[in-house]
Design an enzyme around this catalytic site. Structure first.
Site, PDB file in Angstrom:
ATOM      1  N   ALA A  36       0.857  -1.200   0.000  1.00  9.66           N
ATOM      2  CA  ALA A  36       0.000   0.000   0.000  1.00  9.66           C
ATOM      3  C   ALA A  36       0.882   1.234   0.000  1.00  9.66           C
ATOM      4  CB  ALA A  36      -0.889   0.006   1.237  1.00  9.66           C
ATOM      5  N   VAL A  81       4.198  -1.446   3.437  1.00  8.33           N
ATOM      6  CA  VAL A  81       3.691  -0.078   3.286  1.00  8.33           C
ATOM      7  C   VAL A  81       4.794   0.789   2.693  1.00  8.33           C
ATOM      8  CG1 VAL A  81       2.935   1.995   4.537  1.00  8.33           C
ATOM      9  CG2 VAL A  81       1.992  -0.234   5.145  1.00  8.33           C
ATOM     10  N   LYS A  82       4.408   1.554   1.683  1.00 12.82           N
ATOM     11  CA  LYS A  82       5.347   2.532   1.119  1.00 12.82           C
ATOM     12  C   LYS A  82       4.903   3.911   1.578  1.00 12.82           C
ATOM     13  CE  LYS A  82       6.838   4.516  -3.281  1.00 12.82           C
ATOM     14  NZ  LYS A  82       7.042   4.299  -4.722  1.00 12.82           N
ATOM     15  N   THR A  83       5.807   4.610   2.239  1.00 11.19           N
ATOM     16  CA  THR A  83       5.448   5.940   2.713  1.00 11.19           C
ATOM     17  C   THR A  83       6.635   6.872   2.529  1.00 11.19           C
ATOM     18  OG1 THR A  83       4.323   7.106   4.512  1.00 11.19           O
ATOM     19  CG2 THR A  83       6.057   5.572   5.178  1.00 11.19           C
TER      20      THR A  83
END
Ligand code: 5RP
Length: 264
Positions: free
Chosen positions: A141, A171-173
């Site tokens: 995500a 998770v990519k943030t």
């Protein structure tokens, strides 16, 4: 987690628990952005240095050799453009059957927490996780940041945690002040985006700080392919991620490689 899903994840996140993902999916809403005008030309020489490629099915089919061993993280959300009304108005663009046919190792989708289409994008994520779990395909995500949203630890913790709660496997943030808080409160591995092109040394600092504060790697795009020396850049980023190199060591390596043909 089932064996197939774990096996796919292990192709992306290597045995040292780290990963260098090459993000080249930008065209799905930005079109032919600088550095990716002719995708194959930019991407092909970088493939040996990437632990995975994040891209759309169009670029996969047209620009990536079929015999590649590099795992594919397929961008499966879209439906917006940089000149359209609302960036957050995304849907799922690829069926699970198509993802299986393309033999992908993971699927990637953006969520827009706090935006007009928050609800829709969170349900997109939930639906994708349900489909992915059926067939053992993990979901990454992306906590996309719209114009009106901040990039502080508070917001990024919120978005990352929601992604994990809804079942995302990675998770990519973004990196931010207080990034360790984002990592601590997110129960799944986090990779950081590189963001807009910045000077090389700054990009190394970003990767170094993110790793030191708990990211399992980078999913970097523009700071690699928009560099004048993309191959030197990706190799130096690898040294930080996989070899715990310092910023100075990475910069030194970058400078030594950029003079060589393969570092161009
Ligand atoms: C947008 C994306 C990008 O298209 C891309 O993957 C970002 O990479 P970078 O910021 O390093 O260029 O995920 O939400």
């Amino acid at each position: 987690m089932d064996w197939g899903l774990k096996n796919r994840l292990s192709k992306i996140i290597k045995s040292d628990g780290r990963t260098v993902m090459l993000a080249v999916d930008h065209g799905y809403f930005l079109g032919p952005l600088s550095g990716l005008e002719v995708p194959a030309k930019t991407i092909t020489p970088l493939i040996p240095y990437a632990d995975s490629l994040m891209l759309t099915r169009g670029i996969l089919r047209t620009s990536i050799p079929q015999d590649t061993d590099t795992p594919i993280v397929l961008r499966v959300s879209g439906g917006n453009s940089i000149v359209g009304k609302e960036l957050s108005n995304e849907g799922i663009t690829v069926s699970i059957e198509e993802a299986i046919r393309l033999n992908v190792s993971a699927m990637a989708l953006s969520i827009y927490v706090g935006s007009e289409y928050e609800h829709q994008t969170l349900l997109n994520l939930s639906k994708l996780v349900n489909e992915g779990e059926k067939y053992g395909i993990p979901v990454l995500a992306v906590t996309a940041v719209g114009k009106e949203m901040g990039r502080g630890a508070r917001y990024l913790s919120l978005a990352s945690r929601i992604a994990a709660e809804l079942g995302a496997h990675i998770v990519k943030t973004y990196y931010c002040e207080g990034f360790e808080r984002v990592v601590k409160s997110c129960p799944v591995p986090i990779v950081i985006a590189g963001g807009k092109k910045i000077p090389e040394r700054e990009a190394f600092k970003l990767a170094y700080n993110a790793i030191r504060k708990g990211a399992c790697g980078v999913d970097m795009g523009r700071n690699i392919f928009q560099s004048e020396h993309p191959m030197a850049m990706i190799q130096a980023v690898r040294e930080i991620v996989h070899e715990n190199a310092s910023v100075d060591e990475a910069f030194k390596l970058f400078n030594s490689l950029k003079g060589k043909r393969k570092g161009k």
